[in-house]
Design an enzyme around this catalytic site. Structure first.
Site, PDB file in Angstrom:
ATOM      1  N   CYS A  25      35.185 -41.385  31.097  1.00 19.23           N
ATOM      2  CA  CYS A  25      35.344 -42.884  30.469  1.00 19.23           C
ATOM      3  C   CYS A  25      35.378 -43.703  31.806  1.00 19.23           C
ATOM      4  O   CYS A  25      35.780 -43.212  32.838  1.00 19.23           O
ATOM      5  CB  CYS A  25      36.895 -43.041  29.872  1.00 19.23           C
ATOM      6  SG  CYS A  25      37.167 -44.642  29.353  1.00 19.23           S
ATOM      7  N   CYS A  55      29.965 -41.399  28.773  1.00 13.89           N
ATOM      8  CA  CYS A  55      30.112 -42.887  29.219  1.00 13.89           C
ATOM      9  C   CYS A  55      29.597 -43.132  30.664  1.00 13.89           C
ATOM     10  O   CYS A  55      28.642 -43.979  30.754  1.00 13.89           O
ATOM     11  CB  CYS A  55      31.481 -43.586  29.045  1.00 13.89           C
ATOM     12  SG  CYS A  55      31.988 -43.466  27.198  1.00 13.89           S
ATOM     13  N   HIS A  77      40.761 -40.175  22.036  1.00 13.77           N
ATOM     14  CA  HIS A  77      41.826 -40.356  23.002  1.00 13.77           C
ATOM     15  C   HIS A  77      42.005 -38.817  23.429  1.00 13.77           C
ATOM     16  O   HIS A  77      42.005 -37.942  22.682  1.00 13.77           O
ATOM     17  CB  HIS A  77      42.971 -40.968  22.248  1.00 13.77           C
ATOM     18  CG  HIS A  77      42.472 -42.721  22.063  1.00 13.77           C
ATOM     19  ND1 HIS A  77      43.606 -43.347  21.567  1.00 13.77           N
ATOM     20  CD2 HIS A  77      41.490 -43.317  22.285  1.00 13.77           C
ATOM     21  CE1 HIS A  77      42.942 -44.665  21.688  1.00 13.77           C
ATOM     22  NE2 HIS A  77      41.855 -44.458  22.020  1.00 13.77           N
ATOM     23  N   GLU A  79      45.083 -37.518  23.435  1.00 19.66           N
ATOM     24  CA  GLU A  79      46.054 -36.538  22.499  1.00 19.66           C
ATOM     25  C   GLU A  79      45.200 -36.248  21.324  1.00 19.66           C
ATOM     26  O   GLU A  79      45.389 -35.414  20.846  1.00 19.66           O
ATOM     27  CB  GLU A  79      47.284 -37.510  22.219  1.00 19.66           C
ATOM     28  CG  GLU A  79      47.157 -38.890  21.783  1.00 19.66           C
ATOM     29  CD  GLU A  79      46.850 -39.855  22.924  1.00 19.66           C
ATOM     30  OE1 GLU A  79      46.063 -39.940  23.773  1.00 19.66           O
ATOM     31  OE2 GLU A  79      47.599 -40.853  22.833  1.00 19.66           O
ATOM     32  N   CYS A 105      48.454 -44.898  21.520  1.00 22.17           N
ATOM     33  CA  CYS A 105      48.335 -46.213  20.791  1.00 22.17           C
ATOM     34  C   CYS A 105      48.874 -45.788  19.099  1.00 22.17           C
ATOM     35  O   CYS A 105      49.254 -44.592  18.733  1.00 22.17           O
ATOM     36  CB  CYS A 105      47.146 -46.419  20.539  1.00 22.17           C
ATOM     37  SG  CYS A 105      45.870 -45.162  19.519  1.00 22.17           S
ATOM     38  N   CYS A 108      47.184 -42.882  17.372  1.00 26.50           N
ATOM     39  CA  CYS A 108      47.473 -41.399  17.708  1.00 26.50           C
ATOM     40  C   CYS A 108      49.080 -41.508  17.371  1.00 26.50           C
ATOM     41  O   CYS A 108      49.377 -40.032  17.245  1.00 26.50           O
ATOM     42  CB  CYS A 108      47.270 -41.418  19.452  1.00 26.50           C
ATOM     43  SG  CYS A 108      45.301 -41.730  19.553  1.00 26.50           S
TER      44      CYS A 108
END
Length: 159
Positions: A25, A55, A77, A79, A105, A108
């Site tokens: 990322c 990415c 993500h 997790e 978040c 998640c």
């Protein structure tokens, strides 16, 4: 325990930090470890599903295109990756502990709660990273009885 001997919590958080370095990322690198009964159950870091684009290779300057909500359009993500790997291998996460470098978040957090994970350790705040007032994921987890702890490690951006 010997004075200089690290705890399992410290070992697993150090591993999450190291795993974050595997992320492709461009925006943020996050690592996650799920452990149960002093054994590692699953590992993960944020990034695209296997077989898609990395990415930093496909969009090295700006990262992957943004979704309509402003998030990565491609990445899972950390997790999520760890939980999906455990599910793929039919590993139960009941009573497990999650170690993650960025607090979950809200999306998640709902997944974490549903899997039966009972404890979450994190370093940096997702809300602070996103410029939000509230850490909705942490609030959700605490509201529904998940133990959540922010840990201080050398060099973290603790909020």
């Amino acid at each position: 325990m010997a004075k200089n001997q690290p705890s399992f919590d410290e070992i697993y958080m150090d591993l999450a930090i190291n795993l974050s370095r595997k992320s492709h990322c461009v925006k943020i690198q996050v690592g996650a470890v799920i452990a149960k009964d002093t054994r590692i159950v699953s590992l993960g870091y944020n990034g695209p599903p296997a077989g898609t684009h990395n990415c930093d290779h496909e969009w090295p300057g700006e990262g992957c295109p943004r979704s309509s909500r402003g998030g990565c359009s491609l990445a899972l993500h950390a997790e999520e990756n760890a939980i999906l790997y455990a599910a793929k291998n039919k590993t139960t996460l009941e009573e497990a502990t999650l170690y993650v470098t960025l607090s979950p978040c809200l999306s998640c957090a709902r997944i974490i709660y549903t899997t039966g994970i009972k404890k979450v350790f994190y370093i940096n705040s997702y809300a602070a990273y996103k410029g939000l007032q509230e850490d909705e994921g942490i609030d959700f987890l605490r509201k529904f009885g998940i133990e959540v702890y922010q840990v201080n490690t050398p060099g973290n951006k603790r909020t």
